[in-house]
Design a protein around this motif. Structure first.
Motif, PDB file in Angstrom:
ATOM      1  N   GLY A 180      43.817 -66.919 -17.503  1.00  0.00           N
ATOM      2  CA  GLY A 180      43.110 -65.871 -16.778  1.00  0.00           C
ATOM      3  C   GLY A 180      41.853 -65.435 -17.487  1.00  0.00           C
ATOM      4  N   ASP A 181      41.894 -65.376 -18.817  1.00  0.00           N
ATOM      5  CA  ASP A 181      40.710 -65.010 -19.593  1.00  0.00           C
ATOM      6  C   ASP A 181      39.636 -66.089 -19.492  1.00  0.00           C
ATOM      7  OD1 ASP A 181      41.931 -62.669 -20.420  1.00  0.00           O
ATOM      8  OD2 ASP A 181      42.602 -63.492 -22.339  1.00  0.00           O
ATOM      9  N   ILE A 182      40.056 -67.355 -19.514  1.00  0.00           N
ATOM     10  CA  ILE A 182      39.084 -68.444 -19.389  1.00  0.00           C
ATOM     11  C   ILE A 182      38.348 -68.347 -18.060  1.00  0.00           C
ATOM     12  CG2 ILE A 182      38.781 -70.943 -19.229  1.00  0.00           C
ATOM     13  CD1 ILE A 182      41.191 -71.263 -21.086  1.00  0.00           C
ATOM     14  N   LEU A 183      39.096 -68.121 -16.980  1.00  0.00           N
ATOM     15  CA  LEU A 183      38.463 -68.047 -15.668  1.00  0.00           C
ATOM     16  C   LEU A 183      37.586 -66.804 -15.530  1.00  0.00           C
ATOM     17  CD1 LEU A 183      41.425 -69.217 -13.418  1.00  0.00           C
ATOM     18  CD2 LEU A 183      39.408 -70.534 -14.075  1.00  0.00           C
ATOM     19  N   ALA A 184      37.979 -65.714 -16.187  1.00  0.00           N
ATOM     20  CA  ALA A 184      37.198 -64.481 -16.093  1.00  0.00           C
ATOM     21  C   ALA A 184      35.875 -64.584 -16.842  1.00  0.00           C
ATOM     22  CB  ALA A 184      38.019 -63.312 -16.631  1.00  0.00           C
ATOM     23  N   ASP A 185      35.871 -65.267 -17.984  1.00  0.00           N
ATOM     24  CA  ASP A 185      34.646 -65.392 -18.791  1.00  0.00           C
ATOM     25  C   ASP A 185      34.754 -66.651 -19.638  1.00  0.00           C
ATOM     26  OD1 ASP A 185      32.407 -65.140 -20.394  1.00  0.00           O
ATOM     27  OD2 ASP A 185      32.660 -62.985 -20.721  1.00  0.00           O
ATOM     28  N   PRO A 186      34.461 -67.811 -19.055  1.00  0.00           N
ATOM     29  CA  PRO A 186      34.650 -69.068 -19.785  1.00  0.00           C
ATOM     30  C   PRO A 186      33.881 -69.135 -21.089  1.00  0.00           C
ATOM     31  CG  PRO A 186      34.275 -69.504 -17.451  1.00  0.00           C
ATOM     32  CD  PRO A 186      34.009 -68.056 -17.661  1.00  0.00           C
ATOM     33  N   ALA A 187      32.620 -68.746 -21.090  1.00  0.00           N
ATOM     34  CA  ALA A 187      31.805 -68.894 -22.297  1.00  0.00           C
ATOM     35  C   ALA A 187      32.347 -68.053 -23.439  1.00  0.00           C
ATOM     36  CB  ALA A 187      30.351 -68.526 -22.000  1.00  0.00           C
ATOM     37  N   ALA A 188      32.635 -66.780 -23.176  1.00  0.00           N
ATOM     38  CA  ALA A 188      33.109 -65.893 -24.244  1.00  0.00           C
ATOM     39  C   ALA A 188      34.495 -66.306 -24.731  1.00  0.00           C
ATOM     40  CB  ALA A 188      33.127 -64.446 -23.756  1.00  0.00           C
ATOM     41  N   THR A 189      35.377 -66.675 -23.796  1.00  0.00           N
ATOM     42  CA  THR A 189      36.740 -67.021 -24.192  1.00  0.00           C
ATOM     43  C   THR A 189      36.780 -68.332 -24.961  1.00  0.00           C
ATOM     44  OG1 THR A 189      37.577 -65.848 -22.241  1.00  0.00           O
ATOM     45  CG2 THR A 189      39.099 -67.314 -23.377  1.00  0.00           C
ATOM     46  N   LEU A 190      36.025 -69.331 -24.512  1.00  0.00           N
ATOM     47  CA  LEU A 190      36.009 -70.603 -25.226  1.00  0.00           C
ATOM     48  C   LEU A 190      35.317 -70.469 -26.580  1.00  0.00           C
ATOM     49  CD1 LEU A 190      35.332 -73.145 -22.358  1.00  0.00           C
ATOM     50  CD2 LEU A 190      37.506 -72.630 -23.488  1.00  0.00           C
ATOM     51  N   ALA A 191      34.301 -69.626 -26.656  1.00  0.00           N
ATOM     52  CA  ALA A 191      33.666 -69.387 -27.952  1.00  0.00           C
ATOM     53  C   ALA A 191      34.662 -68.760 -28.915  1.00  0.00           C
ATOM     54  CB  ALA A 191      32.443 -68.493 -27.787  1.00  0.00           C
ATOM     55  N   ALA A 192      35.467 -67.816 -28.412  1.00  0.00           N
ATOM     56  CA  ALA A 192      36.484 -67.186 -29.263  1.00  0.00           C
ATOM     57  C   ALA A 192      37.557 -68.190 -29.666  1.00  0.00           C
ATOM     58  CB  ALA A 192      37.102 -66.001 -28.534  1.00  0.00           C
ATOM     59  N   LEU A 193      37.947 -69.060 -28.742  1.00  0.00           N
ATOM     60  CA  LEU A 193      38.939 -70.086 -29.064  1.00  0.00           C
ATOM     61  C   LEU A 193      38.392 -71.037 -30.118  1.00  0.00           C
ATOM     62  CD1 LEU A 193      41.561 -71.663 -28.626  1.00  0.00           C
ATOM     63  CD2 LEU A 193      40.456 -72.799 -26.677  1.00  0.00           C
ATOM     64  N   CYS A 194      37.171 -71.501 -29.953  1.00  0.00           N
ATOM     65  CA  CYS A 194      36.584 -72.415 -30.930  1.00  0.00           C
ATOM     66  C   CYS A 194      36.509 -71.761 -32.303  1.00  0.00           C
ATOM     67  CB  CYS A 194      35.205 -72.872 -30.470  1.00  0.00           C
ATOM     68  SG  CYS A 194      35.243 -74.027 -29.068  1.00  0.00           S
ATOM     69  N   ALA A 195      36.122 -70.491 -32.347  1.00  0.00           N
ATOM     70  CA  ALA A 195      36.063 -69.784 -33.621  1.00  0.00           C
ATOM     71  C   ALA A 195      37.441 -69.728 -34.265  1.00  0.00           C
ATOM     72  CB  ALA A 195      35.503 -68.379 -33.410  1.00  0.00           C
ATOM     73  N   ALA A 196      38.467 -69.457 -33.456  1.00  0.00           N
ATOM     74  CA  ALA A 196      39.830 -69.389 -33.996  1.00  0.00           C
ATOM     75  C   ALA A 196      40.303 -70.755 -34.487  1.00  0.00           C
ATOM     76  CB  ALA A 196      40.779 -68.850 -32.928  1.00  0.00           C
ATOM     77  N   LEU A 197      39.815 -71.823 -33.866  1.00  0.00           N
ATOM     78  CA  LEU A 197      40.178 -73.185 -34.280  1.00  0.00           C
ATOM     79  C   LEU A 197      39.365 -73.662 -35.478  1.00  0.00           C
ATOM     80  CD1 LEU A 197      40.409 -74.859 -30.755  1.00  0.00           C
ATOM     81  CD2 LEU A 197      42.328 -74.453 -32.309  1.00  0.00           C
ATOM     82  N   GLY A 198      38.248 -72.975 -35.752  1.00  0.00           N
ATOM     83  CA  GLY A 198      37.387 -73.368 -36.866  1.00  0.00           C
ATOM     84  C   GLY A 198      36.408 -74.459 -36.511  1.00  0.00           C
ATOM     85  N   ILE A 199      36.017 -74.526 -35.223  1.00  0.00           N
ATOM     86  CA  ILE A 199      35.012 -75.494 -34.796  1.00  0.00           C
ATOM     87  C   ILE A 199      33.886 -74.753 -34.079  1.00  0.00           C
ATOM     88  CG2 ILE A 199      36.677 -77.373 -34.577  1.00  0.00           C
ATOM     89  CD1 ILE A 199      36.663 -76.975 -31.557  1.00  0.00           C
ATOM     90  N   ALA A 200      32.728 -75.388 -33.991  1.00  0.00           N
ATOM     91  CA  ALA A 200      31.594 -74.766 -33.314  1.00  0.00           C
ATOM     92  C   ALA A 200      31.789 -74.825 -31.804  1.00  0.00           C
ATOM     93  CB  ALA A 200      30.296 -75.476 -33.702  1.00  0.00           C
ATOM     94  N   PHE A 201      31.417 -73.758 -31.117  1.00  0.00           N
ATOM     95  CA  PHE A 201      31.412 -73.774 -29.658  1.00  0.00           C
ATOM     96  C   PHE A 201      30.298 -74.686 -29.174  1.00  0.00           C
ATOM     97  CE2 PHE A 201      29.477 -71.904 -25.770  1.00  0.00           C
ATOM     98  CZ  PHE A 201      30.488 -72.261 -24.885  1.00  0.00           C
ATOM     99  N   ASP A 202      30.554 -75.436 -28.126  1.00  0.00           N
ATOM    100  CA  ASP A 202      29.577 -76.341 -27.524  1.00  0.00           C
ATOM    101  C   ASP A 202      29.449 -75.965 -26.051  1.00  0.00           C
ATOM    102  OD1 ASP A 202      28.134 -78.454 -26.444  1.00  0.00           O
ATOM    103  OD2 ASP A 202      29.212 -80.001 -27.559  1.00  0.00           O
TER     104      ASP A 202
END
Length: 250
Positions: free
Chosen positions: A156-178
């Motif tokens: 639900g968070d991904i669909l609500a704001d894909p860019a912000a949520t995926l950026a947060a996920l990438c940060a938590a994984l330790g990789i750069a957001f693309d």
């Protein structure tokens, strides 16, 4: 040579998992693998899933052989290997202790929406079809190992704001957001599982994440009770989810 990063993304069915695999697969540095234990699960469990015989015939159905492959060289030499897993598939000898060196993350979705989506593809749904109890147990084991909660992302968070949520996920994984993760070409992929003709029509037509989920998901009595049984496990993980969107509600 730097060792590849292996991301094991644990999910249940109908959790936006294939769209998220599309998202990671659109990165130039990432190879994706689609539910590699599905064939072994079907052969071991005897579960009567759509396209069962075709899936078993097309896949490596040996648990230990699959595990060796996933821990071996990345098929195309990419720096990141994103592996889409379903915890309810894990009915064989492979468990939490067999993923040394993997980075684990967890994809969840509000139970009412997950079950409603599942019932559009199958006539009935059972608690065991989603594996949420096992996913929560695996999450707790990984949190104990790390000394902190591993990354959790809500569909639900991904669909609500894909860019912000995926950026947060990438940060938590330790990789750069693309930003390439936000859109992809329509169509089937060579990396899609052999079950794609039954399950992937919508994602094959997609070129990005869909619209935010609307409030509410009406379910008949038995499905509503199933959602209520699933909800405590969902909430246990949702308390740790990345991103700033309000908690998904039924």
């Amino acid at each position: 040579m730097t060792a590849p990063m292996r991301i094991a993304m644990w999910s249940g069915p109908r959790n936006l998992s294939t769209a998220l695999m599309r998202s990671f697969g659109n990165r130039a540095d990432t190879f994706v693998t689609d539910e590699p234990y599905y064939g072994a699960f079907l052969r071991t469990s005897g579960a009567d899933h759509p396209m069962r015989d075709q899936v078993i015939a097309a896949m490596d159905c040996d648990w230990t052989s699959v595990a060796r492959t996933l821990a071996g060289p990345v098929p195309d030499g990419s720096a990141i290997w994103y592996q889409k897993h379903m915890w309810h598939h894990m009915v064989g000898p492979i468990g939490h202790g067999d993923f040394a060196g993997f980075t684990h993350a967890f994809l969840i979705r509000a139970p009412e929406r997950m079950i409603a989506s599942y019932l559009r593809k199958r006539e009935v749904a059972a608690f065991e079809d989603f594996g949420l109890d096992r996913q929560a147990d695996f999450f707790a084991r990984e949190a104990d190992r790390l000394g902190r909660a591993p990354p959790v992302v809500d569909a639900g968070d991904i669909l609500a704001d894909p860019a912000a949520t995926l950026a947060a996920l990438c940060a938590a994984l330790g990789i750069a957001f693309d930003a390439a993760m936000l859109a992809w070409p329509a169509g089937r992929r060579a990396t899609d599982g052999p079950w794609a003709p039954h399950w992937y029509q919508k994602v094959e037509a997609s070129t990005g994440f869909g619209a935010p989920e609307s409030d509410g998901a009406a379910l008949p009595g038995a499905a509503r009770r199933l959602a209520e049984r699933c909800r405590p496990y969902y909430e246990r993980l949702a308390a740790h989810r990345v991103g700033a969107a309000p908690c998904a509600q039924p």
